[in-house]
Design a protein around this motif. Structure first.
Motif, PDB file in Angstrom:
ATOM      1  N   LEU A 181      19.226  29.321  15.067  1.00  0.00           N
ATOM      2  CA  LEU A 181      19.161  28.404  13.935  1.00  0.00           C
ATOM      3  C   LEU A 181      17.745  28.286  13.388  1.00  0.00           C
ATOM      4  O   LEU A 181      17.543  28.189  12.170  1.00  0.00           O
ATOM      5  N   ALA A 183      16.877  29.154   9.629  1.00  0.00           N
ATOM      6  CA  ALA A 183      16.242  28.164   8.760  1.00  0.00           C
ATOM      7  C   ALA A 183      14.935  28.702   8.188  1.00  0.00           C
ATOM      8  O   ALA A 183      14.602  28.443   7.025  1.00  0.00           O
ATOM      9  N   LEU A 218      24.134  24.831   9.993  1.00  0.00           N
ATOM     10  CA  LEU A 218      23.146  24.906   8.915  1.00  0.00           C
ATOM     11  C   LEU A 218      23.391  23.826   7.869  1.00  0.00           C
ATOM     12  O   LEU A 218      22.441  23.259   7.308  1.00  0.00           O
ATOM     13  N   ALA A 277      20.226  23.012   5.375  1.00  0.00           N
ATOM     14  CA  ALA A 277      19.648  24.310   5.032  1.00  0.00           C
ATOM     15  C   ALA A 277      20.450  25.081   3.999  1.00  0.00           C
ATOM     16  O   ALA A 277      20.020  26.158   3.566  1.00  0.00           O
TER      17      ALA A 277
END
Length: 306
Positions: A79, A83, A104, A109
């Motif tokens: 992640l 990101a 996400l 994001a």
């Protein structure tokens, strides 16, 4: 274990696993609300091109990168890399399974980003049923209901494996259902076989052309069909097999990244090639510098406009 620590971001990217898990445990409705409230954008950038990062490998049990079998096993690390990639200019969005896209989303994001749902992950890597690519992820109905921007389907074709015809039928149905709602269907075809019990995708030009011609005809309409294709030899002849807009995939990264970038750059000159959808090659570069790897790809796709 991750291949290298994430470096090169212009600002630290924090991933609060406790917050994500806490929300999932105490307020699961936050995910549906988040999809409903998400700020969307057009599928393509103003230049008609697209760069997506891909993260649907883990759901097929495919965790390896550059010989490290468990490189993608850490969700917090993955992640963080995603990101970082999504924070870079020129990155248009992400392709992932429901669990990753929901993570996400909860991180914020996916605002003003393209989100593509991965639909069939049932052919687990290395299994006896690997070519039985059943639809175990996003459905067309959920993609449309959530405002996800498209659905991707792996469509491997082995003339010696009866499971291939079920995959073809399911992919055709998904293409038709997505098109009924003017939603992108991204078909990822391979002409495949088994060697010593292992599934091998045939990446010679003629096999790739055959896979393209079969994939292009799936569904009741091709109006919203895109292809996700490997970079192979004689790519100009290969791409002449279709008029469908196509994104090129990165594959399992091997060798010098500079050679990979050069091959992408040459491929992006073809009119059918509208961009890249790349996972491990950008998220797990040898030096760990995700931001720089992504910036190079964005420059290739968007021609410096990023």
């Amino acid at each position: 274990m991750s291949t290298q620590p994430v470096t090169g971001a212009t600002r630290p990217v924090a991933v609060d696993i406790a917050d994500i898990t806490g929300t999932r445990a105490t307020d699961p409705g936050a995910i549906a609300r988040g999809w409903a409230a998400r700020t969307r954008r057009p599928l393509l950038a103003d230049d008609g091109r697209m760069l997506l990062v891909a993260a649907d490998h883990p759901a097929r049990g495919a965790l390896g990168v550059r010989g490290q079998a468990m490189a993608m096993a850490s969700r917090s690390d993955l992640l963080r890399r995603l990101a970082t990639a999504l924070s870079r200019p020129g990155v248009d969005g992400v392709l992932g399974t429901p669990d990753i896209l929901d993570d996400l989303l909860l991180m914020g994001a996916l605002e003003d980003k393209v989100a593509i749902g991965s639909m069939n992950r049932g052919g687990l890597q290395g299994s006896s049923f690997e070519l039985d690519d059943r639809f175990t992820g996003h459905t067309a109905a959920e993609i449309v209901a959530s405002g996800i921007d498209g659905g991707k389907m792996l469509t491997r074709i082995d003339l010696d494996d009866p499971a291939s015809v079920a995959t073809l039928e399911a992919s055709a149905r998904a293409v038709t259902e997505l098109a009924a709602h003017s939603t992108m269907a991204m078909v990822e075809p391979f002409w495949s076989t088994r060697r010593d019990g292992k599934v091998v995708n045939l990446l010679d030009p003629d096999s790739t052309i055959r896979s393209i011609t079969v994939a292009s005809g799936l569904g009741a309409t091709s109006a919203h069909t895109w292809l996700k294709l490997p970079v192979v030899d004689e790519l100009e002849r290969v791409m002449d097999a279709t008029t469908l807009p196509s994104l090129l995939l990165g594959g399992d990264p091997q060798g010098d990244p500079r050679d990979t970038y050069a091959s992408w750059g040459r491929s992006l000159t073809l009119p059918q090639v509208r961009g890249l959808v790349v996972g491990r090659a950008l998220l797990y570069p040898p030096d760990g510098d995700v931001a720089t790897a992504v910036d190079i790809a964005a420059d290739l796709v968007h021609g410096g406009a990023a």
